[in-house]
Design a protein around this motif. Structure first.
Motif, PDB file in Angstrom:
ATOM      1  N   HIS B  16       0.837  -1.194   0.000  1.00  0.00           N
ATOM      2  CA  HIS B  16       0.000   0.000   0.000  1.00  0.00           C
ATOM      3  C   HIS B  16       0.883   1.260   0.000  1.00  0.00           C
ATOM      4  O   HIS B  16       1.862   1.329   0.724  1.00  0.00           O
ATOM      5  N   GLY B  17       0.517   2.197  -0.837  1.00  0.00           N
ATOM      6  CA  GLY B  17       1.196   3.487  -0.821  1.00  0.00           C
ATOM      7  C   GLY B  17       2.423   3.578  -1.692  1.00  0.00           C
ATOM      8  O   GLY B  17       3.020   4.635  -1.821  1.00  0.00           O
ATOM      9  N   GLU B  18       2.808   2.481  -2.324  1.00  0.00           N
ATOM     10  CA  GLU B  18       4.013   2.515  -3.161  1.00  0.00           C
ATOM     11  C   GLU B  18       3.683   2.831  -4.621  1.00  0.00           C
ATOM     12  O   GLU B  18       4.580   3.041  -5.418  1.00  0.00           O
ATOM     13  N   LEU B  19       2.404   2.776  -4.969  1.00  0.00           N
ATOM     14  CA  LEU B  19       2.004   2.954  -6.371  1.00  0.00           C
ATOM     15  C   LEU B  19       0.900   4.015  -6.433  1.00  0.00           C
ATOM     16  O   LEU B  19       0.058   4.103  -5.528  1.00  0.00           O
ATOM     17  N   SER B  20       0.921   4.813  -7.510  1.00  0.00           N
ATOM     18  CA  SER B  20      -0.146   5.811  -7.657  1.00  0.00           C
ATOM     19  C   SER B  20      -1.470   5.101  -7.991  1.00  0.00           C
ATOM     20  O   SER B  20      -1.471   3.969  -8.489  1.00  0.00           O
ATOM     21  N   ASP B  21      -2.554   5.773  -7.695  1.00  0.00           N
ATOM     22  CA  ASP B  21      -3.886   5.194  -7.986  1.00  0.00           C
ATOM     23  C   ASP B  21      -4.012   4.877  -9.464  1.00  0.00           C
ATOM     24  O   ASP B  21      -4.609   3.867  -9.860  1.00  0.00           O
ATOM     25  N   GLU B  22      -3.416   5.728 -10.277  1.00  0.00           N
ATOM     26  CA  GLU B  22      -3.522   5.565 -11.739  1.00  0.00           C
ATOM     27  C   GLU B  22      -2.817   4.275 -12.177  1.00  0.00           C
ATOM     28  O   GLU B  22      -3.379   3.458 -12.927  1.00  0.00           O
ATOM     29  N   ASP B  23      -1.559   4.068 -11.663  1.00  0.00           N
ATOM     30  CA  ASP B  23      -0.808   2.860 -12.028  1.00  0.00           C
ATOM     31  C   ASP B  23      -1.511   1.605 -11.483  1.00  0.00           C
ATOM     32  O   ASP B  23      -1.556   0.563 -12.144  1.00  0.00           O
ATOM     33  N   ARG B  24      -2.025   1.728 -10.277  1.00  0.00           N
ATOM     34  CA  ARG B  24      -2.736   0.585  -9.690  1.00  0.00           C
ATOM     35  C   ARG B  24      -3.942   0.213 -10.546  1.00  0.00           C
ATOM     36  O   ARG B  24      -4.184  -0.977 -10.816  1.00  0.00           O
ATOM     37  N   ALA B  25      -4.651   1.222 -10.999  1.00  0.00           N
ATOM     38  CA  ALA B  25      -5.828   0.960 -11.844  1.00  0.00           C
ATOM     39  C   ALA B  25      -5.414   0.313 -13.166  1.00  0.00           C
ATOM     40  O   ALA B  25      -6.079  -0.595 -13.679  1.00  0.00           O
ATOM     41  N   THR B  26      -4.268   0.751 -13.708  1.00  0.00           N
ATOM     42  CA  THR B  26      -3.774   0.184 -14.973  1.00  0.00           C
ATOM     43  C   THR B  26      -3.448  -1.298 -14.798  1.00  0.00           C
ATOM     44  O   THR B  26      -3.804  -2.129 -15.652  1.00  0.00           O
TER      45      THR B  26
END
Lengths: 174, 240
Positions: B16-26
């Motif tokens: 948690h917290g290591e990736l942006s929401d955008e990258d996580r969604a991708t």
């Protein structure tokens, strides 16, 4: 000690972090006695340098860094530490794969950690402890984040091979 | 993103917290349509969970906090002792330096006007009443072991002195006759090496220096200003 000791603050620091520091030390060195010594030495150094800790929120990576440096100092004095180069491990044959590769044997895990060079072992342990961010790990090891990630990938690959190869005792049973 | 890139981001995705929401969604969108990566991710997560479970299973000794505080107490005592030793060492060095400076400062010779006047009086009296005996008495009072040569006309004596030559106190007698002056230094041979055999002489721009045997223990250095003629300073009637 550059200034008067805020005793309560340091006591909280010990109470909050000693257990996880001990676990980290144990996984780094593989010995309960050495891990206890490392943890004590870490807090003794932290106590002497406490005035240098400007941001209390950064206490955890600060303590982890002190412990790692103390460990590296001690290990430099040892001549017979055994590590294997990652390239030396061969791919396991299909028949050697254990039935349940995710049933991790604690002793084999520690043996595998002990065999890893420290530059691979530290990011691996810290990754599984989930105590520090990748940025903190990179800062502590003084390498870019990309290097931390590549070392982590190689260390995990090594660990997977070591843990999923059937141990010799299993072969004898069959 | 292709499968390779997606898989390289797995360590970031799992925390948690290591990736942006955008990258996580991708990544989530990719996993939804890629069964291969979906299986790979699942195996990775299972393996990571199994290792994480075991790697954190380390029994912490119950007396570790006490051992930590004992270690800190021992180290603090040692640090305090070292601090005291450092302060003591610096203080000792300062005291030693001050004492040494004070010793040097106070060991300078005392210039006493009363003594000085007595000394000048003595020299005046002895040179005014010029005689070999007065010269002998003067050097005896001055504490200089020396020899006073016989073959000089002591009525020409104008000055008696004790001078330091290379750190050794040496008797000095000054004779004056008209414009000619002779300064006679009496050097103890045990303190100075002098040429053997024929004694040396030298002429400078204002004076002439001559060595002369005086006794077994002393040699004379005679410095002439004016005519370098020893006969001028000998008693009347004596033969040089």
């Amino acid at each position: 000690m550059g200034q008067a000791m805020p005793h309560g603050a340091f006591r909280r620091l010990v109470d909050e972090h000693y257990a996880q520091l001990y676990r980290y030390a144990y996984r780094l060195c593989g010995s309960a006695e050495t891990a206890a010594d490392l943890t004590q030495e870490t807090f003794a150094k932290a106590h002497a340098q406490f005035s240098q800790l400007r941001d209390p929120a950064r206490a955890k990576p600060w303590l982890f860094a002190i412990l790692r440096n103390t460990y590296l100092q001690q290990r430099r004095q040892e001549k017979n530490h055994r590590e294997v180069p990652l390239e030396s491990l061969e791919q396991p044959a299909a028949s050697d794969i254990a039935d349940d590769p995710y049933d991790v044997n604690p002793q084999r895990l520690q043996e595998a950690l002990n065999e890893l060079p420290e530059m691979f072992r530290t990011p691996l342990i810290l990754f599984y402890f989930e105590e520090l961010s990748y940025r903190d790990i990179a800062e502590q090891m003084n390498v870019p984040i990309g290097t931390v990630m590549s070392r982590l990938a190689r260390a995990k690959s090594y660990l997977r091979q070591r843990l999923t190869i059937r141990p010799p005792s299993d072969e004898r049973r069959q | 993103m292709n499968c390779s890139t997606i898989r390289s981001l797995a360590p970031f995705f799992s925390r948690h917290g290591e990736l942006s929401d955008e990258d996580r969604a991708t990544i989530e969108a990719h996993l939804a349509v890629c069964p291969s990566c979906q299986g790979w991710f699942q195996r990775e997560q299972e393996f990571d969970a199994a290792v994480a479970r075991v790697i954190q299973q380390v029994e912490v000794p119950s007396d570790l906090p006490n051992a930590i505080w004992r270690k800190i107490a021992t180290q603090s005592r040692r640090a305090a002792r070292m601090k005291v030793l450092r302060v003591a060492a610096v203080a000792s060095a300062v005291v030693l330096l001050v004492a040494l400076g004070w010793k040097i400062w106070t060991s300078r010779p005392v210039v006493d006007p009363v003594q000085w006047a007595a000394w000048e009086d003595q020299r005046y009296v002895f040179t005014y009443n010029g005689s070999r005996e007065s010269a002998v008495e003067f050097f005896a009072r001055s504490g200089v072991k020396t020899f006073v040569p016989y073959d000089f006309d002591y009525t020409l004596l104008t000055r008696l002195d004790v001078v330091a030559v290379e750190g050794t106190p040496v008797a000095c007698l000054v004779f004056q006759k008209g414009p000619n002056r002779a300064k006679v230094y009496v050097l103890p041979k045990r303190r100075f090496r002098v040429p053997r055999g024929e004694l040396a002489a030298a002429t400078g721009s204002h004076c002439t220096v001559e060595f002369a045997e005086s006794s077994r223990e002393f040699v004379l250095v005679i410095v002439y200003f004016g005519e370098p003629n020893r006969q001028l300073f000998m008693p009347p009637g004596s033969i040089g």
